[in-house]
Design a protein around this motif. Structure first.
Motif, short mmCIF file in Angstrom:
data_model
loop_
_atom_site.label_atom_id
_atom_site.label_comp_id
_atom_site.label_asym_id
_atom_site.label_seq_id
_atom_site.Cartn_x
_atom_site.Cartn_y
_atom_site.Cartn_z
N LEU A 155 0.85 -1.19 0.00
CA LEU A 155 0.00 0.00 0.00
C LEU A 155 0.88 1.24 0.00
CD1 LEU A 155 -2.61 -1.10 2.69
CD2 LEU A 155 -2.88 -1.16 0.22
N LYS A 156 0.54 2.15 -0.86
CA LYS A 156 1.27 3.41 -0.89
C LYS A 156 0.40 4.49 -0.26
CE LYS A 156 2.30 6.42 -4.41
NZ LYS A 156 2.56 6.64 -5.82
N ARG A 157 0.99 5.20 0.64
CA ARG A 157 0.23 6.25 1.30
C ARG A 157 0.17 7.46 0.37
NH1 ARG A 157 0.83 8.14 7.53
NH2 ARG A 157 -0.65 9.86 7.42
N VAL A 158 -1.03 7.82 -0.05
CA VAL A 158 -1.16 8.92 -1.01
C VAL A 158 -1.65 10.19 -0.34
CG1 VAL A 158 -1.44 7.51 -3.08
CG2 VAL A 158 -3.45 8.04 -1.68
N ASP A 159 -2.31 10.05 0.80
CA ASP A 159 -2.82 11.25 1.46
C ASP A 159 -2.99 10.92 2.93
OD1 ASP A 159 -3.71 13.76 1.83
OD2 ASP A 159 -5.54 13.57 0.64
N GLN A 160 -3.37 11.88 3.70
CA GLN A 160 -3.61 11.66 5.11
C GLN A 160 -4.70 10.60 5.26
OE1 GLN A 160 -1.74 13.49 7.25
NE2 GLN A 160 -2.49 12.44 9.06
N GLY A 161 -4.31 9.43 5.74
CA GLY A 161 -5.30 8.38 5.97
C GLY A 161 -5.79 7.69 4.72
N ALA A 162 -5.20 7.99 3.58
CA ALA A 162 -5.64 7.35 2.34
C ALA A 162 -4.49 6.54 1.76
CB ALA A 162 -6.10 8.40 1.33
#
Ligand SMILES: [Zn+2]
Length: 83
Positions: free
Chosen positions: A71-78
């Motif tokens: 999983l790549k973190r793209v945004d705060q909590g996303a």
């Protein structure tokens, strides 16, 4: 000419030169060294391990093959699922 690493077989019975190991250039045609050229103590050739398979892509491939998801973190909590 290839460079070989040698080290004393028995570090208790060797000179400082071969005790800590040394590098020596040898021709391929030369027979392997068995004794220190300095003190004549028995020496062994050290095979230096090449760095293999340490790249990040390989790790990703292995993780993917093992059924892990990344999983790549793209945004705060996303998170974006990469695979
Ligand atoms: Zn020696």
């Amino acid at each position: 000419m290839p460079v070989y690493d040698y080290r004393a077989q028995n570090t208790h019975d060797s000179c400082p030169y071969c005790c800590s190991g040394f590098e020596i250039m040898r021709r391929l045609a030369d027979p392997p060294l068995t004794h220190c050229p300095n003190c004549n103590a028995p020496i062994i050739k050290i095979i230096s391990a090449p760095a293999l398979g340490r790249s990040k892509s390989k790790l990703d491939d292995r993780a993917k093959a093992a059924g892990f998801h990344k999983l790549k973190r793209v945004d705060q909590g996303a998170f974006e699922k990469l695979y």
